[in-house]
Design a protein around this motif. Sequence first.
Motif, short mmCIF file in Angstrom:
data_model
loop_
_atom_site.label_atom_id
_atom_site.label_comp_id
_atom_site.label_asym_id
_atom_site.label_seq_id
_atom_site.Cartn_x
_atom_site.Cartn_y
_atom_site.Cartn_z
N PRO A 145 0.82 -1.22 0.00
CA PRO A 145 0.00 0.00 0.00
C PRO A 145 0.86 1.27 0.00
O PRO A 145 1.97 1.31 0.53
CB PRO A 145 -0.81 -0.11 1.30
CG PRO A 145 -0.72 -1.56 1.69
CD PRO A 145 0.60 -2.03 1.21
N SER A 146 0.31 2.32 -0.62
CA SER A 146 1.02 3.60 -0.67
C SER A 146 0.86 4.40 0.62
O SER A 146 1.68 5.27 0.92
CB SER A 146 0.48 4.43 -1.84
OG SER A 146 0.60 3.72 -3.05
N PHE A 147 -0.19 4.15 1.37
CA PHE A 147 -0.50 4.95 2.54
C PHE A 147 -0.58 4.08 3.79
O PHE A 147 -0.80 2.87 3.70
CB PHE A 147 -1.83 5.69 2.34
CG PHE A 147 -1.78 6.71 1.25
CD1 PHE A 147 -1.05 7.89 1.41
CD2 PHE A 147 -2.45 6.52 0.05
CE1 PHE A 147 -1.00 8.83 0.41
CE2 PHE A 147 -2.41 7.46 -0.95
CZ PHE A 147 -1.67 8.62 -0.79
N PRO A 148 -0.39 4.67 4.95
CA PRO A 148 -0.41 3.90 6.21
C PRO A 148 -1.81 3.35 6.50
O PRO A 148 -2.82 3.91 6.08
CB PRO A 148 0.00 4.93 7.26
CG PRO A 148 -0.37 6.26 6.67
CD PRO A 148 -0.14 6.12 5.20
N PHE A 149 -1.81 2.23 7.19
CA PHE A 149 -3.06 1.62 7.63
C PHE A 149 -3.37 2.12 9.03
O PHE A 149 -2.55 2.00 9.94
CB PHE A 149 -2.92 0.09 7.64
CG PHE A 149 -4.13 -0.63 8.15
CD1 PHE A 149 -5.31 -0.64 7.42
CD2 PHE A 149 -4.09 -1.30 9.37
CE1 PHE A 149 -6.43 -1.32 7.88
CE2 PHE A 149 -5.20 -1.98 9.84
CZ PHE A 149 -6.38 -1.99 9.10
N GLU A 206 -4.46 -6.43 5.35
CA GLU A 206 -3.66 -6.41 6.58
C GLU A 206 -3.87 -7.70 7.37
O GLU A 206 -2.91 -8.28 7.89
CB GLU A 206 -4.05 -5.19 7.43
CG GLU A 206 -3.73 -3.85 6.80
CD GLU A 206 -2.23 -3.60 6.64
OE1 GLU A 206 -1.46 -4.07 7.50
OE2 GLU A 206 -1.85 -2.96 5.65
N PHE A 207 -5.12 -8.14 7.47
CA PHE A 207 -5.38 -9.36 8.24
C PHE A 207 -4.80 -10.58 7.56
O PHE A 207 -4.29 -11.50 8.22
CB PHE A 207 -6.89 -9.55 8.43
CG PHE A 207 -7.22 -10.81 9.16
CD1 PHE A 207 -6.87 -10.97 10.49
CD2 PHE A 207 -7.87 -11.85 8.52
CE1 PHE A 207 -7.15 -12.15 11.17
CE2 PHE A 207 -8.16 -13.03 9.18
CZ PHE A 207 -7.81 -13.18 10.51
N ALA A 219 -1.20 -15.26 7.47
CA ALA A 219 -0.13 -16.01 6.80
C ALA A 219 1.08 -16.14 7.72
O ALA A 219 1.73 -17.20 7.76
CB ALA A 219 0.25 -15.32 5.50
N ASN A 220 1.40 -15.06 8.45
CA ASN A 220 2.52 -15.11 9.39
C ASN A 220 2.29 -16.12 10.50
O ASN A 220 3.24 -16.66 11.09
CB ASN A 220 2.77 -13.73 9.98
CG ASN A 220 3.54 -12.83 9.02
OD1 ASN A 220 4.43 -13.28 8.32
ND2 ASN A 220 3.17 -11.55 8.99
#
Length: 992
Positions: free
Chosen positions: A14-18, A59-60, A65-66
């Motif tokens: 993403p270009s912008f913060p979540f 994000e989730f 995956a982690n």
Amino acid sequence: MATPQLPGALRLIPSFPFVGRSGELTALRTLMPSADGEGRRVALIGGEPGSGKSRLVREFAHEAANEGALVLYGACDAVLRTPYRPFVEALDYLVRNVDPSTLRTDLGSAGGELTRLLPDLPARVGDLPGPVVADQDTERHRLHTAVTDLLSSVGRRQPVLLVLEDGHWADGPTLLLLRHLARSATDARMLLVATFRDTEAEMPVELADSLADLRRADDVVRLRLGGLSGTEIEEFVRGAASATAEITLTELASAIGDLTEGNAFLLCELWRTLIETDAIVIDGETAVVMRPLAELATPESVREVVSQRLSRLAPETRDLLELSAVAGPEFELDMLRGTGLLPEPALPHALDEAVRTGMVEEVPGRGLAFRFTHELVRRALYDRLSSLRRAELHLRVAEALERASVETSRPNLAGLAYHFAEAAPLGSGPKAVEYNVLAAHAARSALAFDEAATRLRTALDLGIEDDRERTEALLELGAVCYQGGASADSLDAFRSAAHIARTLGDGDLFARAAVGLENACWRPGIVDQFALELLDEASESLDEGDSELRVMVLAGLVRSHEKAGHDERGAVVRVNAIAMARRLGDRRGLATVLMRAYWARGTLSLEEILDMLAEARDLGEQIGDPEIQAEAIEWRLAALIALGDLETAERELADVLELASTMRQPFIIHVAEHNGAAISLCKGDLEKAEARAERSHEWSRLLTGRDPSAIYGVQMFSIRREQGRLAELAPVIRVLAGGARTGGAWRPGLAALLAELGMEDEARRELVQLRREGLAALRESLWLASLTYLTDACAHVGDAELAEMVYAELGSHAGTNVTIGHGVACYGAADRYLGMLAATIGERDLAQRHFEEAMALNRSMGARTWLAHTAYEYGRLLVAHGGTDGRAESMTLLAEAGTLAERIGMSTLMARVSALGSPVRPANSLPDGLSPREVDILRLVARGLSNREIGTSLVISEHTAANHVRSILRKTGCANRTEAASYAHSRGLAKV
């Protein structure tokens, strides 16, 4: 730590913060199965366009995956609604990322069904059996089950996160599979996350219905994303600026929040605009606001945002973005090259600028693919194009796809059909017709019948010039509409096909249209005189001589004649059809004709019908057609019930359920279960009858083109009446009885209900009205049921005039077993009703003869429920006419009625027996406080059945059976099952 593997769309940076969404993330974390956990969960994430659903999911997915989850992803397309698109995307990723040998095991025996979605699957795992060819409900259910089984198998190794995005653009098949997964995959270690726009304008009816259905499940969680808060917007500004601002961030964030109302997409677009127009300048670690905050203003629409940003781009970039907007939300570099719109040297620079300005983003993965950062951007670009410009760009895309399909031998039929159709004003009509017909074939193979119908209509609207080809398209349209449950559209298509075929003088085409029309009538229960006339004409228009097509025409004629009441004519046609099929050696045609013998009850005995159905069953087995085999057994069930052979019917019921369950045939299971409910009601097991009726209704939810609510309504009315719970249905039956289209048997049913509930004045008024109108109007819907309900009401309130009318109609059924519909309900000996009517009229001797016949037939059938009613009605007759001998006999009859009613749980009948002076032993007078249900279970224990076998026999869970057995042992003081069996025999409780 290495970055976990994720599908390409989720790997985008993403270009912008979540910011924000902590509550939603927490909820998703809670729902995600752990490495050693189990159970499927569903999260439905809604919000307005641009609310940040995709970013939250992204994000989730990284978190999951982690933590070791396998993440699968698929998205619906705003332009091309190809069948099952998000599932195909997710499963394709799964197939490519699981070891082939492991995948082969995961697929199981039904893996071949998935080739409908993944044609290249055999290349990955080796040869697979083809999908089973059956009715549309069976094919769809088998496909859905194969997907569910695959995901369940994969989930046994590691938790699965399945993300389905943009549900508001989902096609019908995708929504059906989503519902199936959410309802059926309860043992899958999986979290299914689906996103959708929930604003009223963006909510299709199909999606709204699906969401309403899903909300009923306890393990489905609904999340809704609202606007970002002031604090969250301030956090966004701080992260996006990466600087120490010269002004208070709170003030800037507040101004931006007022302009965007916290919409995440508009927030990002406004920030880009502020940066690109130098309204805010980032200088090292400082963000400088160059204009007063009061002058900040957001454009009135997203289209204006896009237009302003486009005006600052190079002309080649604008051309590229317009072309891409026509191509769809996601596009490949090779396709852009193939259009020839931009010269090769300019293409990379244009793409680079489009990515840098945030209009599109590269999709990680194989090849070079890109997507718009948001569908709102693509749509705004598309809407600003003139009609001519759109058509020109659609033609470029279509021709590029066509050239690519030649090179790869894998044509994108849906894309070709869509783009050539949109370019039709520029002369691409013939190709649009060709590709829409091919796309319809592909959609039908994937069980996407609505999509197939849409493609065929597009081809027909564009103009198929050759009349034979047009007729073939109409025949296919009729078939897919029927398969999709659109009966009226199916009939229209077959009628149109017949008209053209008649004009052409083509007998075969005409016959196919006639057969299709009749077939489209029968499952929805449509009686269409035109179908009969068409089949008659078809039999004359075919070439002389035997043929398999003529057999099918005759088979349709047989059913049409008998549905219309032309029994004798139907019988003649049947004989001819059977003889022709035997001459040809046409086993499938012969089985089809024989299967329809159930409709011949006006000219054939039930024993003859059973023989024909047995032959059809055997033919189905010989030719390897489980659909014919199961359907023939299903009709045998109805015939056996009508014959009163409940024991044989119950045995064959187990066979058809086993076969239909193995083949996953929803329609057959639905019918078999409602047959089973009728049998259980007859035999006096109300709990089992209710469970079977509920299961039948549940299976009916998988059927297309059929409204089974009437079947469920009749069964629950019958069961609730015996349970003494009719009052629960009173409001619904009042509504049904008052409906112009649904009245039918429900008006007599309402009269019976009112009488049963003691509302005799209302019942009389209802009967008076029915008597004035005459009984003819009731013939069209469940005629025999109407007569039984009227009998109950007449006998209760003493309406002798109407009783005479009903007796005249019911008299021909003397000596038979009353069955409603095709095994929907069974009410036992018709003589019971005739006896009640005769008693109401005042014909005592006639009533007595009828009751004697009814007692004998109900007893021989083992129909304990109706034997109890007959004993009561007979006893009531004798009580009414007095006499010492009559009194003694009446008490014997009433005692039998009371004992049966108490054992079965017929509370209303028990009260009536008591009211006539015959004491009814209360349930708690059974030895040692055993309940009637516990006595039933004790009887099965005495027969040596295990808890599992008891559960199967009584349609309860093994756990429930075990609890009952423990209660029995505790009450009787027995130490084990052997002592309990001895206890049952010593107290006479082991008898059947």
